[in-house]
Design an enzyme around this catalytic site. Structure first.
Site, PDB file in Angstrom:
ATOM      1  N   CYS A 114       0.812  -1.231   0.000  1.00 50.30           N
ATOM      2  CA  CYS A 114       0.000   0.000   0.000  1.00 50.30           C
ATOM      3  C   CYS A 114       0.835   1.266   0.000  1.00 50.30           C
ATOM      4  CB  CYS A 114      -0.949  -0.004   1.191  1.00 50.30           C
ATOM      5  SG  CYS A 114      -1.873  -1.532   1.344  1.00 50.30           S
ATOM      6  N   HIS A 275      -3.250   6.757   2.798  1.00 49.14           N
ATOM      7  CA  HIS A 275      -3.698   5.480   2.258  1.00 49.14           C
ATOM      8  C   HIS A 275      -5.088   5.196   2.816  1.00 49.14           C
ATOM      9  CE1 HIS A 275      -4.205   1.385   1.300  1.00 49.14           C
ATOM     10  NE2 HIS A 275      -3.869   0.914   2.481  1.00 49.14           N
ATOM     11  N   ASN A 305     -10.275  -0.531   0.517  1.00 44.74           N
ATOM     12  CA  ASN A 305      -8.804  -0.434   0.491  1.00 44.74           C
ATOM     13  C   ASN A 305      -8.299  -1.018  -0.828  1.00 44.74           C
ATOM     14  OD1 ASN A 305      -6.059  -0.876   0.828  1.00 44.74           O
ATOM     15  ND2 ASN A 305      -6.230  -1.590   2.938  1.00 44.74           N
TER      16      ASN A 305
END
Ligand code: COA
Length: 348
Positions: A114, A275, A305
């Protein structure tokens, strides 16, 4: 050293959109549980013929269009992904082919989970300033964050599978003498907090293909017990509470780091783009630092996500909403499997 600037952004997400309640056909969950624990309301997942490579190429095409540049002006292609379609070639080379970016330039993938987009910007900043990468007529870099997390989701495991989604977003980046850029990246080796195993096809002793079972003849194959363990671990596994503690710690420390490097306080920065993993992680740090909610751009509600795609997807959505006006200054912070993390300061 010169800075870098993002001069174009584009995104592509799969057509299929699953709301939280749609997941109830696969697992015992609820919209209330997912929304209150994470802030996620929907996610887009690849189905049918859709592939990550095609999404990434489409995002690249839109970013070039937004920047007003031709494929011939790209001098470097980097894809940040941990869910690439091919073990070889890289997704960067596949996108180069589909998007018609002429050869003779470097193209490669990076896997920093990520944090991949922040790692990618740092690489571009260093490589382009070193002067050995881009020729004057090919002075733009293409950085793509693209993920198909649905490849590694086990829909019978509700605590992980509800969190993730698929998507891709791309940025056109070039060196700038006017725009400042600061960046910091880091990792702390950890194989247990967030992981998915992979194995070569021919290492699996028993293959089932088109209804027929065949024994792999590869003499290097793994044992049946190891193969089944690896197959089971092929799904994303996560120690949610450990990752939560890690994320709030590094999010706060990267904001401090970017304040120190840029000389601009979090109070004065226009936006902090984190993020998009979980609104509780962001809220925790936001409240700790007494910062207003409007400073933190969020689109997690719509996409879940999306790992390496999440920060560029957020920037692309901000661009679509007219938020990236000239003079805007942003801190980006990524964190994820590895464990990796990183922050950067961008000027528009
Ligand atoms: N729907 C309904 N119930 C669920 C569920 C779901 N999708 N997933 C788990 N539960 C249940 C559990 O079974 C457990 O039930 P029990 O108490 O009866 O055993 C209960 O909810 C609490 O589970 P727990 O795992 O302790 O929840 P939590 O409060 O720690 O929240 C996360 C779980 C994953 C939301 C949280 O740990 C988190 O956000 N972690 C960070 C994850 C992340 O962002 N990762 C990516 C970083 S890049």
């Amino acid at each position: 050293m010169n800075g870098i600037e993002i001069i174009g952004l584009g995104k592509a997400v799969p057509k299929t959109r699953l709301k939280n309640d749609d997941l109830r056909q696969y697992m015992d969950t609820s919209d209330e549980w997912i929304r209150s624990r994470t802030g996620i309301e929907a996610r887009h997942l690849c189905t049918g013929e859709e592939s990550l490579t095609d999404l990434a190429a489409e995002a690249a095409r839109r970013a070039m269009e937004n920047a007003g540049i031709a494929p011939e002006e790209i001098g470097l292609v980097i894809c940040a992904t941990c869910t690439t379609d091919y073990m070889v070639p890289s997704m960067a080379c596949a996108v180069q082919e589909i998007a018609g970016i002429p050869g003779g330039i470097p193209a490669f993938d990076i896997n920093a989970a990520c944090s991949g987009f922040v790692y990618g910007l740092q690489l571009i900043h260093s490589l382009m300033n070193a002067g050995s990468i881009c020729r004057p007529e090919r002075s733009c870099a293409l950085l793509i964050g693209g993920e198909q997390l649905s490849k590694m989701l086990d829909f019978s495991e509700r605590s992980v599978s509800v969190l993730f989604g698929d998507g891709a977003a791309a940025a056109i980046v070039r060196v700038s003498a006017e725009k400042r850029f600061f960046c910091h990246t880091a990792a702390e080796g950890d194989r247990g907090a967030l992981y998915a195993h992979t194995v070569g096809r021919n290492q699996i002793p028993m293959l089932e293909f088109e209804g027929k079972k065949t024994v792999s003849e590869n003499p290097l194959r793994v044992s049946e017990s190891l193969a089944s363990e690896i197959m089971r671990d092929g799904y994303l596994k996560m120690d949610g509470q450990k990752v939560f503690r890690f994320a709030v710690h590094v999010l706060a420390s990267e904001i401090d780091e970017m304040e120190a490097q840029s000389g601009i306080s979090a109070e004065d920065i226009d936006y902090i783009v984190c993020h998009q993993a979980n609104c509780r992680i962001i809220d925790y740090v936001r409240k700790q630092r007494k910062l207003p909610a409007e400073k933190f751009f969020m689109n997690l509600r719509e996409y879940g996500n999306t790992s390496g795609a999440s920060i560029p997807l957020a920037l692309a959505d901000m661009k679509d909403r007219g938020m990236l006006k000239p003079g805007i200054r942003i801190f980006c912070v990524g964190f994820g499997a590895g464990l990796t993390w990183g922050g950067c300061y961008l000027e528009f």
